[in-house]
Design a protein around this motif. Structure first.
Motif, PDB file in Angstrom:
ATOM      1  N   VAL A  56     -20.612 -64.405 -14.624  1.00  0.00           N
ATOM      2  CA  VAL A  56     -21.446 -63.408 -15.307  1.00  0.00           C
ATOM      3  C   VAL A  56     -21.242 -62.044 -14.665  1.00  0.00           C
ATOM      4  CG1 VAL A  56     -23.839 -62.688 -15.710  1.00  0.00           C
ATOM      5  CG2 VAL A  56     -23.164 -65.054 -16.107  1.00  0.00           C
ATOM      6  N   LYS A  57     -21.124 -62.018 -13.353  1.00  0.00           N
ATOM      7  CA  LYS A  57     -20.989 -60.756 -12.635  1.00  0.00           C
ATOM      8  C   LYS A  57     -19.581 -60.179 -12.714  1.00  0.00           C
ATOM      9  CE  LYS A  57     -24.562 -61.878  -9.309  1.00  0.00           C
ATOM     10  NZ  LYS A  57     -24.876 -62.149  -7.911  1.00  0.00           N
ATOM     11  N   LEU A  58     -18.581 -61.014 -12.831  1.00  0.00           N
ATOM     12  CA  LEU A  58     -17.195 -60.566 -12.774  1.00  0.00           C
ATOM     13  C   LEU A  58     -16.828 -59.484 -13.784  1.00  0.00           C
ATOM     14  CD1 LEU A  58     -14.415 -60.996 -11.427  1.00  0.00           C
ATOM     15  CD2 LEU A  58     -13.966 -62.663 -13.226  1.00  0.00           C
ATOM     16  N   PRO A  59     -17.096 -59.649 -15.084  1.00  0.00           N
ATOM     17  CA  PRO A  59     -16.674 -58.596 -16.021  1.00  0.00           C
ATOM     18  C   PRO A  59     -17.338 -57.256 -15.761  1.00  0.00           C
ATOM     19  CG  PRO A  59     -17.285 -60.572 -17.208  1.00  0.00           C
ATOM     20  CD  PRO A  59     -17.667 -60.783 -15.765  1.00  0.00           C
ATOM     21  N   ILE A  60     -18.577 -57.287 -15.328  1.00  0.00           N
ATOM     22  CA  ILE A  60     -19.297 -56.040 -15.119  1.00  0.00           C
ATOM     23  C   ILE A  60     -18.832 -55.357 -13.844  1.00  0.00           C
ATOM     24  CG2 ILE A  60     -21.577 -55.059 -14.661  1.00  0.00           C
ATOM     25  CD1 ILE A  60     -22.663 -57.285 -16.530  1.00  0.00           C
ATOM     26  N   VAL A  61     -18.704 -56.118 -12.783  1.00  0.00           N
ATOM     27  CA  VAL A  61     -18.378 -55.525 -11.492  1.00  0.00           C
ATOM     28  C   VAL A  61     -16.871 -55.362 -11.304  1.00  0.00           C
ATOM     29  CG1 VAL A  61     -18.545 -55.829  -9.006  1.00  0.00           C
ATOM     30  CG2 VAL A  61     -20.482 -56.415 -10.460  1.00  0.00           C
ATOM     31  N   GLY A  62     -16.101 -56.378 -11.658  1.00  0.00           N
ATOM     32  CA  GLY A  62     -14.690 -56.354 -11.329  1.00  0.00           C
ATOM     33  C   GLY A  62     -13.775 -55.734 -12.357  1.00  0.00           C
ATOM     34  N   ILE A  63     -14.080 -55.889 -13.618  1.00  0.00           N
ATOM     35  CA  ILE A  63     -13.156 -55.471 -14.653  1.00  0.00           C
ATOM     36  C   ILE A  63     -13.602 -54.185 -15.340  1.00  0.00           C
ATOM     37  CG2 ILE A  63     -12.040 -56.193 -16.799  1.00  0.00           C
ATOM     38  CD1 ILE A  63     -12.446 -59.077 -15.864  1.00  0.00           C
ATOM     39  N   GLY A  64     -14.881 -53.867 -15.215  1.00  0.00           N
ATOM     40  CA  GLY A  64     -15.410 -52.697 -15.914  1.00  0.00           C
ATOM     41  C   GLY A  64     -14.651 -51.427 -15.590  1.00  0.00           C
ATOM     42  N   SER A  65     -14.493 -50.599 -16.582  1.00  0.00           N
ATOM     43  CA  SER A  65     -13.828 -49.302 -16.338  1.00  0.00           C
ATOM     44  C   SER A  65     -14.928 -48.254 -16.234  1.00  0.00           C
ATOM     45  CB  SER A  65     -12.860 -48.969 -17.470  1.00  0.00           C
ATOM     46  OG  SER A  65     -13.543 -48.951 -18.697  1.00  0.00           O
ATOM     47  N   TYR A  66     -15.166 -47.823 -15.048  1.00  0.00           N
ATOM     48  CA  TYR A  66     -16.236 -46.880 -14.796  1.00  0.00           C
ATOM     49  C   TYR A  66     -15.669 -45.506 -14.474  1.00  0.00           C
ATOM     50  CZ  TYR A  66     -18.949 -51.110 -14.507  1.00  0.00           C
ATOM     51  OH  TYR A  66     -19.528 -52.307 -14.798  1.00  0.00           O
ATOM     52  N   TYR A  67     -16.416 -44.522 -14.853  1.00  0.00           N
ATOM     53  CA  TYR A  67     -16.016 -43.149 -14.558  1.00  0.00           C
ATOM     54  C   TYR A  67     -16.654 -42.724 -13.251  1.00  0.00           C
ATOM     55  CZ  TYR A  67     -14.489 -43.161 -19.360  1.00  0.00           C
ATOM     56  OH  TYR A  67     -13.857 -43.474 -20.518  1.00  0.00           O
ATOM     57  N   TRP A  68     -15.878 -42.059 -12.460  1.00  0.00           N
ATOM     58  CA  TRP A  68     -16.353 -41.596 -11.176  1.00  0.00           C
ATOM     59  C   TRP A  68     -16.587 -40.094 -11.252  1.00  0.00           C
ATOM     60  CZ3 TRP A  68     -16.837 -44.701  -6.734  1.00  0.00           C
ATOM     61  CH2 TRP A  68     -16.460 -46.033  -6.924  1.00  0.00           C
ATOM     62  N   ASP A  69     -17.702 -39.654 -10.718  1.00  0.00           N
ATOM     63  CA  ASP A  69     -17.974 -38.227 -10.595  1.00  0.00           C
ATOM     64  C   ASP A  69     -17.234 -37.757  -9.350  1.00  0.00           C
ATOM     65  OD1 ASP A  69     -19.591 -38.314 -12.792  1.00  0.00           O
ATOM     66  OD2 ASP A  69     -21.439 -38.580 -11.622  1.00  0.00           O
ATOM     67  N   ASP A  70     -16.193 -37.012  -9.562  1.00  0.00           N
ATOM     68  CA  ASP A  70     -15.280 -36.609  -8.497  1.00  0.00           C
ATOM     69  C   ASP A  70     -14.695 -37.874  -7.862  1.00  0.00           C
ATOM     70  OD1 ASP A  70     -15.870 -33.925  -9.008  1.00  0.00           O
ATOM     71  OD2 ASP A  70     -17.621 -34.013  -7.683  1.00  0.00           O
ATOM     72  N   PHE A  71     -14.492 -37.855  -6.594  1.00  0.00           N
ATOM     73  CA  PHE A  71     -14.002 -39.042  -5.916  1.00  0.00           C
ATOM     74  C   PHE A  71     -15.059 -39.606  -4.986  1.00  0.00           C
ATOM     75  CE2 PHE A  71     -10.021 -37.031  -7.083  1.00  0.00           C
ATOM     76  CZ  PHE A  71      -9.343 -38.109  -7.615  1.00  0.00           C
ATOM     77  N   VAL A  72     -16.263 -39.129  -5.106  1.00  0.00           N
ATOM     78  CA  VAL A  72     -17.290 -39.495  -4.149  1.00  0.00           C
ATOM     79  C   VAL A  72     -18.261 -40.520  -4.695  1.00  0.00           C
ATOM     80  CG1 VAL A  72     -19.124 -38.597  -2.698  1.00  0.00           C
ATOM     81  CG2 VAL A  72     -17.123 -37.198  -3.154  1.00  0.00           C
ATOM     82  N   ARG A  84     -27.758 -54.233 -11.967  1.00  0.00           N
ATOM     83  CA  ARG A  84     -28.325 -55.251 -12.856  1.00  0.00           C
ATOM     84  C   ARG A  84     -27.528 -56.553 -12.750  1.00  0.00           C
ATOM     85  NH1 ARG A  84     -27.284 -57.274 -17.527  1.00  0.00           N
ATOM     86  NH2 ARG A  84     -25.623 -55.818 -18.056  1.00  0.00           N
ATOM     87  N   ALA A  85     -26.216 -56.437 -12.740  1.00  0.00           N
ATOM     88  CA  ALA A  85     -25.373 -57.631 -12.644  1.00  0.00           C
ATOM     89  C   ALA A  85     -25.568 -58.345 -11.319  1.00  0.00           C
ATOM     90  CB  ALA A  85     -23.909 -57.248 -12.825  1.00  0.00           C
ATOM     91  N   MET A  86     -25.687 -57.605 -10.258  1.00  0.00           N
ATOM     92  CA  MET A  86     -25.822 -58.222  -8.941  1.00  0.00           C
ATOM     93  C   MET A  86     -27.186 -58.896  -8.765  1.00  0.00           C
ATOM     94  SD  MET A  86     -22.874 -57.833  -7.861  1.00  0.00           S
ATOM     95  CE  MET A  86     -23.012 -58.525  -6.240  1.00  0.00           C
ATOM     96  N   LYS A  87     -28.178 -58.500  -9.541  1.00  0.00           N
ATOM     97  CA  LYS A  87     -29.507 -59.115  -9.465  1.00  0.00           C
ATOM     98  C   LYS A  87     -29.647 -60.324 -10.385  1.00  0.00           C
ATOM     99  CE  LYS A  87     -31.918 -54.875  -8.242  1.00  0.00           C
ATOM    100  NZ  LYS A  87     -32.847 -53.832  -8.722  1.00  0.00           N
ATOM    101  N   PHE A  88     -28.621 -60.583 -11.219  1.00  0.00           N
ATOM    102  CA  PHE A  88     -28.718 -61.674 -12.180  1.00  0.00           C
ATOM    103  C   PHE A  88     -28.910 -63.002 -11.473  1.00  0.00           C
ATOM    104  CE2 PHE A  88     -26.817 -65.135 -14.583  1.00  0.00           C
ATOM    105  CZ  PHE A  88     -27.529 -65.046 -15.758  1.00  0.00           C
TER     106      PHE A  88
END
Length: 117
Positions: A56-72, A84-88
């Motif tokens: 359940v956690k893998l697609p959200i945490v590992g595969i998700g394409s997230y945008y980063w604000d700058d590199f920080v 949310r995924a980590m609390k499932f």
């Protein structure tokens, strides 16, 4: 909920098969003793729960394409999704229904189903 409805149906079928089947035959032949011992071990269900939760956690945490604000820092939406995924946690009713489905022979009310060797 889809899983609750599905597991309710499968556990009812298994209950009918092992505990209430109108046939006169004993269902022990469908319930080997080695399987009975294995299914009585609660650590099996704990490991299965951990395995499912990791998927359940893998697609959200590992595969998700997230945008980063700058590199920080990751954007707020991505942080919330990951938190949310980590609390499932697997709901208790799903765990119990799963146990009643795969271990129906040990959940017969008023009857102890004998296993076969």
């Amino acid at each position: 909920d889809y899983w609750t409805m599905t597991l309710n149906r499968t556990s009812a079928f298994m209950d009918n098969l092992y505990c209430k089947w109108p046939c006169k035959k004993d269902r022990g032949s469908l319930f080997p003793c080695c399987m009975k011992r294995m299914l009585n071990d609660d650590s099996l269900y704990l490991h299965l729960e951990r395995f499912v939760v990791s998927f359940v956690k893998l697609p959200i945490v590992g595969i998700g394409s997230y945008y980063w604000d700058d590199f920080v820092e990751m954007d707020r939406y991505a942080k919330e999704e990951i938190e949310r995924a980590m609390k499932f946690k697997m709901p208790d009713n799903i765990i119990e229904l799963f146990k009643k489905t795969v271990n129906a022979g040990n959940h017969c009310k008023g009857r102890n189903l004998r296993c076969s060797n």
